[in-house]
Each structure stands twice: as C-alpha cells, then as structure tokens.
Design an enzyme around this catalytic site. Sequence first.
Site, PDB file in Angstrom:
ATOM      1  N   SER A   1      52.149  61.502  22.925  1.00  0.00           N
ATOM      2  CA  SER A   1      52.970  62.479  22.204  1.00  0.00           C
ATOM      3  C   SER A   1      52.231  63.792  21.932  1.00  0.00           C
ATOM      4  O   SER A   1      52.867  64.800  21.642  1.00  0.00           O
ATOM      5  CB  SER A   1      53.434  61.881  20.878  1.00  0.00           C
ATOM      6  OG  SER A   1      52.325  61.435  20.127  1.00  0.00           O
TER       7      SER A   1
ATOM      8  N   ASP B   1      54.117  66.328  11.253  1.00  0.00           N
ATOM      9  CA  ASP B   1      54.622  65.092  10.644  1.00  0.00           C
ATOM     10  C   ASP B   1      53.402  64.245  10.250  1.00  0.00           C
ATOM     11  O   ASP B   1      52.307  64.792  10.153  1.00  0.00           O
ATOM     12  CB  ASP B   1      55.600  64.354  11.587  1.00  0.00           C
ATOM     13  CG  ASP B   1      54.946  63.915  12.892  1.00  0.00           C
ATOM     14  OD1 ASP B   1      53.695  63.874  12.976  1.00  0.00           O
ATOM     15  OD2 ASP B   1      55.686  63.591  13.842  1.00  0.00           O
TER      16      ASP B   1
ATOM     17  N   HIS C   1      51.153  63.947  13.863  1.00  0.00           N
ATOM     18  CA  HIS C   1      50.896  64.989  14.859  1.00  0.00           C
ATOM     19  C   HIS C   1      50.455  66.298  14.246  1.00  0.00           C
ATOM     20  O   HIS C   1      51.082  66.784  13.298  1.00  0.00           O
ATOM     21  CB  HIS C   1      52.168  65.202  15.688  1.00  0.00           C
ATOM     22  CG  HIS C   1      52.616  63.960  16.373  1.00  0.00           C
ATOM     23  ND1 HIS C   1      53.631  63.166  15.892  1.00  0.00           N
ATOM     24  CD2 HIS C   1      52.134  63.345  17.470  1.00  0.00           C
ATOM     25  CE1 HIS C   1      53.774  62.113  16.678  1.00  0.00           C
ATOM     26  NE2 HIS C   1      52.877  62.197  17.646  1.00  0.00           N
TER      27      HIS C   1
END
Length: 348
Positions: free
Chosen positions: A37, A312, A315
């Site tokens: 991610s 978040d 990340h």
Amino acid sequence: MDCETTIWMVVLFLFSSAMYCVFGEPQVPCLFIFGDSLSDSGNNNDLATDAKANYKPYGIDFPDGPTGRFTNGLTSIDIISDLLGFDHYIPPYANTNGTDIAQGVNYASGAAGIRNETGTHMGQDISMGLQLEHHRDIVSQIAKKLGSEKVQQHLNKCLYYVNIGSNDYLNNYFLPQHYPTNGKYNADQYAVALIQEHLTYLKALYELGARKFSLFGLSLIGCIPHGKNDSLCVEEHNRAALLFNNKLKSVVDRFNKEFPDAKFIFINTAIITENSLKQDMKILTCCKVGSNGQCIPNEEPCQNRNLHPFFDEFHPSEVVNKVLANMAYNAPVPAFAHPMDISHLVKL
Ligand SMILES: *[C@@H]1O[C@H](CO)[C@@H](O)[C@H](O)[C@H]1NC(C)=O
Ligand SMILES: *[C@@H]1O[C@H](CO)[C@@H](O)[C@H](O)[C@H]1NC(C)=O
Ligand SMILES: *[C@@H]1O[C@H](CO)[C@@H](O)[C@H](O)[C@H]1NC(C)=O
C-alpha cells in the site's frame, strides 16, 4: 561554412541536447514498481478486499482526487518518478491498456507481502509472487512490440523499485489470531525465511532483464499509530523490522558480487524516516479512522496535513513520503542509501 558559424552550431546543438536531457527524457527509460500500500496506485480498487483507498479523504491533495493511493497526496515512488524526470505517474497494472506500458508499470498492492498468505484476512491482494507473474505478462507484451533482442536492452536500463515486507509483519507475523507464523518462527528465523523467499523473487526479476534494483527496507513499523495507546513505539515490532533490514542489506552486498552486471541498492527507510515518525505527538493521525485503522469514508481530515506524519493509522502523509523520496534519491549521508543512492544508480 566559416569557423564561427560551425562553433555556434555546435554550441546550439549542445544546448538543445542539454535541454532535451533535462526536460525531455526521464533518466531511465522505464520504471517498474513492486510493493504494497505504500506504493499502490489503484491495483486494489476492483479486488474483493478491505484494503483499498479509492475514496475520500484519501487523495485530498492528489490532482485527480482518490485513485487508490493510501495517502493524502503523492506516494514516495510518485515523488521519485518526478525526480527521475517522468512526465506522468507510472500506471497501475490493473489500468494499463497495453499502449502505456513501455515506460513501466506499477504492480503494488495494498496488504500484500512477500508471503502469499499475507494480508488475506482482509480479502484478496497481489502478493510479490503474483506481481512477478504480472511483470512476466508485461514483459511479453513489450517484447511483442520491440522484438526479443531490443526488449532485453530496454529492460536492462529500467529502474526496478521494490518496497515490500511490512505486511509480512503487520498483517501476518504480529496477527497470531489469523496466521500461524508467530508460533512457527522466532523473529530471527522469520526474517531469514522472508528474505529467503524474497531472494527467489529478486533472482526471477533479474532473469526477466532487471539490472538496476532499488530495494527499500522497512520503516519503524512499531511506531505506527494503529493499536497504540500512547506515543511510545512498540519496540518488539521495531526490532523485527530491523532484523529484516539488516538481512536485506547483506543480500545487496552479496548480489552485487554474485551478479556483476547488475546493481542492487538498499534504502534505509527506518533511519531516514525515524525523526518524522517518532514524534511525541498526541495526534499522529490526520484522518478520522475506523477500527481497521483506515480513514472513514467522506469524513473531513485534518486541515494542516504537513503537521501529521500519518494520514491514517498505517500510512505516512505526503510530507513524510517527500522526505523518504528525496533522501533515497539524493542521500546526504551514506547510511541512508547503500552502497549508493538512486540518483547514482540510474546514471550507471
Ligand atoms: C491508454 O492509456 C493512455 C494513458 O493511460 C491513454 O492516453 C490512451 O488513450 C489509452 N488508449 C486506449 C486505446 O484506450
Ligand atoms: C506463491 O504464489 C506464487 C504465484 O502464484 C507461486 O508461484 C508460488 O509457488 C507460491 N508460493 C508458495 C510458497 O506457495
Ligand atoms: C492499551 O491499554 C489497555 C488498557 O490499559 C491494555 O490492556 C492494552 O494492553 C494496551 N495496549 C497496548 C498496545 O499497549
């Protein structure tokens, strides 16, 4: 033609070639991206998984809004591709239409890891092994266009960016309720097993023509806000990440001897981002998160995104991605990039 005219023409020619280098061509003809991610730019959007970020407030600072990037703006590899002189971001494998692949493809997938089972408690993801299968498919498509001789020359010049492994800890080893690895291996044995599997993938990538490898180490995964009560980092998680990093760095040294026609570099993400992440701040996270640590859809995020190292609970915000990208590209101290930084790797 007199001498003066000739000299002027030479000067003009050199000047225009210099302009061409700076503004026309990226420093490498192509960039292939493997990862999770931290690098995903949309590959998970149509997968059956909770690990996706194609909704607001993700992308609030990205020109096209939410794309599947797990941050407010640019990812580190977006910024690195800017620094390399690409005039576009490398397209995700899921969105390529075959006409836009010669300059590279992004295979990265949120929740994915080196191990196939990693992250699967959240649904589907594209593990490193599958990303390599996707690359095999792209290589054969490029070969059809360029011919089998030219394709190797082309692929040899590309930069291969590999930034994976965090989920093998956060979404595998440290989730014993979902995965058996914790009971099977101690932290050192696990790092050995992970690196062993990673090696076979890196060798396969070499076999497919890769020669310039930029391998990113893990960040201090014990310092992410998820699952913490206070601003202290979880030292056990940090120690595990550093074990992995040390072994990855040794692989770089070993492979540089074993494959003299290739160059591998190790980017020390943990050291580069340490000061950005280890802040004694009550509020590390910018967006309002659900129990899974991801942003709740359509909630207003914080106003000043540059003051929050995390977007978040997992990340980093663009501001931290910028630090990492700039230091990986142009390392001010040798400890950041071993044995050289990306700007030197691409010039070889
Ligand atoms: C393929 O994608 C590129 C850029 O992503 C776009 O410019 C082009 O129009 C697309 N071609 C087709 C046939 O859809
Ligand atoms: C992981 O998945 C890849 C791609 O599907 C496959 O080639 C490989 O054998 C799998 N590895 C293991 C250990 O199951
Ligand atoms: C958070 O606090 C609770 C209650 O004090 C405790 O049970 C839990 O272990 C703490 N979690 C962490 C990660 O420190």
